[in-house]
Structures are given as structure tokens and as C-alpha cells.
Scaffold this motif. Sequence first.
Motif, short mmCIF file in Angstrom:
data_model
loop_
_atom_site.label_atom_id
_atom_site.label_comp_id
_atom_site.label_asym_id
_atom_site.label_seq_id
_atom_site.Cartn_x
_atom_site.Cartn_y
_atom_site.Cartn_z
N LEU A 1 -0.84 0.13 33.73
CA LEU A 1 -1.05 0.43 35.15
C LEU A 1 -2.00 -0.58 35.78
CD1 LEU A 1 -0.62 2.26 37.60
CD2 LEU A 1 -2.50 3.68 36.79
N ALA A 2 -3.05 -0.96 35.08
CA ALA A 2 -4.00 -1.94 35.62
C ALA A 2 -3.30 -3.28 35.87
CB ALA A 2 -5.17 -2.13 34.66
N ARG A 3 -2.42 -3.70 34.94
CA ARG A 3 -1.69 -4.96 35.12
C ARG A 3 -0.72 -4.87 36.30
NH1 ARG A 3 -1.63 -4.38 29.46
NH2 ARG A 3 0.55 -3.67 29.46
N GLU A 4 -0.08 -3.73 36.45
CA GLU A 4 0.88 -3.56 37.55
C GLU A 4 0.16 -3.57 38.90
OE1 GLU A 4 4.14 -0.92 35.02
OE2 GLU A 4 2.45 0.05 36.02
N VAL A 5 -0.97 -2.88 38.97
CA VAL A 5 -1.74 -2.86 40.22
C VAL A 5 -2.20 -4.27 40.57
CG1 VAL A 5 -3.89 -2.07 41.28
CG2 VAL A 5 -2.44 -0.45 40.04
N ALA A 6 -2.63 -5.03 39.58
CA ALA A 6 -3.06 -6.41 39.82
C ALA A 6 -1.90 -7.26 40.33
CB ALA A 6 -3.64 -7.01 38.54
N ALA A 7 -0.71 -7.05 39.79
CA ALA A 7 0.47 -7.82 40.21
C ALA A 7 0.91 -7.47 41.63
CB ALA A 7 1.61 -7.61 39.23
N THR B 1 6.12 8.78 36.52
CA THR B 1 6.10 10.20 36.20
C THR B 1 4.70 10.52 35.69
OG1 THR B 1 6.78 9.84 33.91
CG2 THR B 1 8.54 10.12 35.55
N LEU B 2 4.35 11.78 35.66
CA LEU B 2 3.01 12.15 35.20
C LEU B 2 2.74 11.66 33.78
CD1 LEU B 2 2.78 15.74 36.71
CD2 LEU B 2 1.36 13.78 37.35
N SER B 3 3.74 11.78 32.89
CA SER B 3 3.55 11.32 31.51
C SER B 3 3.41 9.81 31.45
CB SER B 3 4.73 11.77 30.64
OG SER B 3 4.71 13.18 30.46
N ASP B 4 4.24 9.09 32.23
CA ASP B 4 4.14 7.62 32.22
C ASP B 4 2.81 7.16 32.82
OD1 ASP B 4 5.05 5.01 31.72
OD2 ASP B 4 5.76 4.81 33.78
N LEU B 5 2.33 7.90 33.82
CA LEU B 5 1.02 7.57 34.40
C LEU B 5 -0.06 7.67 33.33
CD1 LEU B 5 -0.68 7.01 37.00
CD2 LEU B 5 -0.93 9.48 37.20
N ALA B 6 -0.03 8.74 32.54
CA ALA B 6 -1.05 8.93 31.50
C ALA B 6 -0.96 7.83 30.44
CB ALA B 6 -0.88 10.30 30.86
N VAL B 7 0.27 7.50 30.01
CA VAL B 7 0.44 6.47 28.98
C VAL B 7 0.03 5.10 29.51
CG1 VAL B 7 2.14 5.23 27.58
CG2 VAL B 7 2.26 7.72 27.76
N ASP C 1 -2.76 2.46 27.97
CA ASP C 1 -2.40 1.18 27.35
C ASP C 1 -2.66 -0.03 28.26
OD1 ASP C 1 -0.26 1.05 29.16
OD2 ASP C 1 1.26 1.60 27.69
N GLY C 2 -3.20 0.21 29.47
CA GLY C 2 -3.56 -0.89 30.36
C GLY C 2 -2.43 -1.39 31.24
N THR D 1 -0.70 20.17 32.01
CA THR D 1 0.28 20.64 31.02
C THR D 1 1.64 20.00 31.20
OG1 THR D 1 0.95 22.52 32.40
CG2 THR D 1 -0.90 22.87 30.86
N THR D 2 1.84 19.26 32.28
CA THR D 2 3.14 18.66 32.57
C THR D 2 3.16 17.17 32.25
OG1 THR D 2 2.40 18.62 34.88
CG2 THR D 2 3.95 20.33 34.25
N ALA D 3 2.30 16.73 31.35
CA ALA D 3 2.26 15.33 30.94
C ALA D 3 1.81 15.24 29.49
CB ALA D 3 1.32 14.52 31.82
N ARG D 4 2.39 14.29 28.77
CA ARG D 4 1.97 13.97 27.41
C ARG D 4 1.82 12.47 27.29
NH1 ARG D 4 1.01 18.42 27.56
NH2 ARG D 4 1.57 20.15 26.21
N PRO D 5 0.64 11.96 26.94
CA PRO D 5 -0.61 12.68 26.68
C PRO D 5 -1.14 13.33 27.94
CG PRO D 5 -1.04 10.34 26.83
CD PRO D 5 0.45 10.49 26.88
#
Length: 210
Positions: free
Chosen positions: A56-62, A43-49, A53-54, A86-90
Motif C-alpha cells: 500500500l505504501a508503494r502504491e500510494v507513492a506511485a 478489499t478489507l482483507s487486501d488492505l490489511a495484507v 507487506d508495504g 471480523t471481515t478481514a484476514r489478517p
Amino acid sequence: MDVSPTEPPALRALGPTSGQPERHGCDVLWTGPTGLVGVQRKTLSDLAVSLRDGRLAREVAAMRLLAVRVLLVEGRVRWSPSGMLTTARPSLSKDQLRGVLWSAQQRGLWVVHTDDLDDSVAAIAHLHGWLDKPRHTSLETRRTTTPPTGSREWAVHLLQSFPLVGPVSAANIHDHFGRAPLSWACRLDDLAAVKGVGAARANGLWSALA
């Protein structure tokens, strides 16, 4: 198709739950014609988080060993007057969002946008079926400019001007006879026997050059 047990029920309905997807850095995993296919849904919010916190980088590497790697970004994008999401936090800026998506594509991920969870489920099911197709011809339409005369490309272009002949049939006709005939030196049944031609196309071609 295996689905991570942490995904919503609508996604888990696509297949059995398993820890396999998460071991490959994704949420949905299956074996396609060319190997493993993995979809990481954000989701947009999960993408931002996960960007901060790194995770996404670990998931892409896996996901690096998968044959097809997909980053599915879920949620409608809306911007503030200052260019912040406006549709994501952070929140993310336009440049930040574009940058992370370009970085994903640079690493070989297919980026897919969906509106909501139902759209994500539909997109994953569509991708599953699309990858199972042996050939995709939507971009193989007849050119608006003529290729060099005498080339295979020119012959395929020419043959697509005949009734019921598309790019695949045109290529098969050229490769079968070794040319684009301006008159038929074969019999009608020989033409109909070309893979992908059949009786209806053969009759149209025969009449066009009769």
C-alpha cells in the motif's frame, strides 16, 4: 477509462484493460478535466495484507503525480466485541483501520467506502460522471445566519430568498449588476438576459420587487 487486467470482470467491463493503472499505483485510471484520476481498490482483507507487506505504501507513492487520487475500501465493516475487524484476514483493530485511512487522507487521497464489488463499480462510474461536472453546488445552500450587511455574501444570501433563485443565479445577478437591488432599475428583458436567470426566474424576481 483504463482498468488493470488483474481486476474482476465486473470492473474490467468499465473500460479497456491496460498496464497503465498499475504504473500509477492504481487499478482504474482515466483523464479527468484537471488531469489523471486514479482509483486504488482494496478489499478489507487486501488492505490489511498490503498494509503489512508495504504494498500500500508503494502504491500510494506511485499515485503522487495524479490530479485526483482515490483509495476505495470495499467490504462491510463488522467488529468483534474486542474491537477487531471480523471481515478481514489478517484482522485490523479499529485504531489501525482509522489510522491508515487518516494517513491516506493526510497524503491527499480521497477515501471512499463501498459495500461490495457491484457497489465499487457503481461508485467509480459515479465518480467519473461527478468529476466531469463543471460545478458542484450541493454545499452552496442559503445560510441560516445572515452575513454582514452590504457584503457580496449578504447580497447573494438575500437574492436566494426570491422565487427560483439558487446560489449560482444569485451570484450571477449580483456580479452582473454589482449589487443586490431592492428595486429594479433595469428592464425585465435585461434581467432575463443574466446568465442562469432566464424568463421564468426573471418574472418571479420582477414580481417580488414590483
